[in-house]
Design a protein around this motif. Structure first.
Motif, short mmCIF file in Angstrom:
data_model
loop_
_atom_site.label_atom_id
_atom_site.label_comp_id
_atom_site.label_asym_id
_atom_site.label_seq_id
_atom_site.Cartn_x
_atom_site.Cartn_y
_atom_site.Cartn_z
N GLY A 33 0.81 -1.22 0.00
CA GLY A 33 0.00 0.00 0.00
C GLY A 33 0.84 1.27 0.00
O GLY A 33 0.50 2.25 -0.68
N VAL A 34 1.94 1.26 0.74
CA VAL A 34 2.84 2.42 0.74
C VAL A 34 3.41 2.64 -0.65
O VAL A 34 3.47 3.78 -1.15
N SER A 36 2.11 1.74 -3.51
CA SER A 36 1.04 2.21 -4.39
C SER A 36 0.76 3.70 -4.18
O SER A 36 0.56 4.46 -5.13
N THR A 37 0.76 4.12 -2.91
CA THR A 37 0.52 5.54 -2.61
C THR A 37 1.63 6.41 -3.17
O THR A 37 1.37 7.46 -3.79
N ALA A 40 1.27 6.64 -6.94
CA ALA A 40 0.17 7.51 -7.36
C ALA A 40 0.55 8.97 -7.21
O ALA A 40 0.28 9.80 -8.09
N ILE A 41 1.18 9.31 -6.09
CA ILE A 41 1.61 10.70 -5.89
C ILE A 41 2.67 11.08 -6.91
O ILE A 41 2.68 12.19 -7.45
N SER A 84 6.77 -3.08 -2.14
CA SER A 84 6.61 -1.63 -2.34
C SER A 84 6.93 -1.25 -3.78
O SER A 84 6.21 -0.46 -4.40
N ILE A 91 0.50 0.62 -9.71
CA ILE A 91 -0.37 1.80 -9.71
C ILE A 91 0.00 2.73 -10.86
O ILE A 91 -0.85 3.44 -11.41
#
Length: 222
Positions: A33-34, A36-37, A40-41, A84, A91
């Motif tokens: 999840g980290v 992917s975040t 995305a950013i 990661s 993503i």
């Protein structure tokens, strides 16, 4: 379908391969999840208009590479780092693939094309998880994920090799006008020449309808 349903095997990796238990499983999911975040950013804040095709292709190729190395990793923290990286690549390709398809698809087929894309990207992944679990039950989770990631990598490489123009998207589309843009521009021109055109008439551009509706004093719902 196979490689991108790897999350179905994460409990098996946490318990049987890495021996970290439920707490470690939570950290593995959080690591993905980290990534992917951050991915995305990253592609949302960097101006990648002239490199979206290249980034999409790189994400498509590197995502199965990260998963392939993760499949045979026996270090917990290395596995977190690899997940990661896979999150960043997945993503990136998902976030860029959607606008690229909508940009290049003809307006008359865009809805149907996006429906097929959503079915392949979301619906079939669940069946992939079921098939991946069945294979893992026979040969083990590491070999199952490694095999599926290898198939995905070879398939993506062949597709990109046979379609090298993907690497340049949407540069050529912006420079010369993509088919979808040409259709939209022609529809907008036709609708401007026909003030009485309605929503039910084919060939009416959405942009001209919005501008005409606003100029008539209608509420700004668009």
């Amino acid at each position: 379908t196979f490689a991108f349903a790897f999350d179905a095997l994460l409990p098996a990796f946490a318990v049987d391969v890495l021996d970290v238990g439920p707490g470690g499983f939570g950290i593995l999911v959080a690591a993905f999840g980290v990534g992917s975040t951050l991915g995305a950013i990253g592609f949302a804040t960097i101006d990648v208009v002239y490199g979206r095709g290249r980034l999409f292709a790189v994400g498509r190729l590197l995502a199965p590479v990260f998963l392939l190395v993760f499949a045979f990793s026996r270090s917990f923290w290395l596995s977190c780092l690899l997940l990661s990286g896979a999150g960043v690549m997945l993503i990136t390709q998902n976030g860029l693939g959607n606008p690229l398809i909508q940009t290049m698809a003809p307006a008359s087929l865009r809805g149907r094309i996006m429906g097929v894309y959503s079915l392949a990207a979301i619906g079939l992944a669940r069946f992939g998880g079921m098939m991946l679990g069945a294979v893992a039950d026979q040969i083990g989770a590491p070999l199952a994920l490694g095999l599926s990631a290898s198939i995905c990598l070879v398939g993506c490489s062949l597709v990109l090799h046979r379609n090298p123009t993907v690497w340049g998207l949407p540069c050529a589309a912006i420079a010369s006008g993509s088919p979808a843009q040409n259709i939209d521009e022609r529809n907008d021109t036709d609708s401007l020449e026909q003030p009485g055109a309605s929503l039910s008439q084919p060939g009416v551009g959405q942009a001209s309808l919005r501008s005409g509706y606003r100029s008539a004093g209608g509420p700004r719902y668009f």
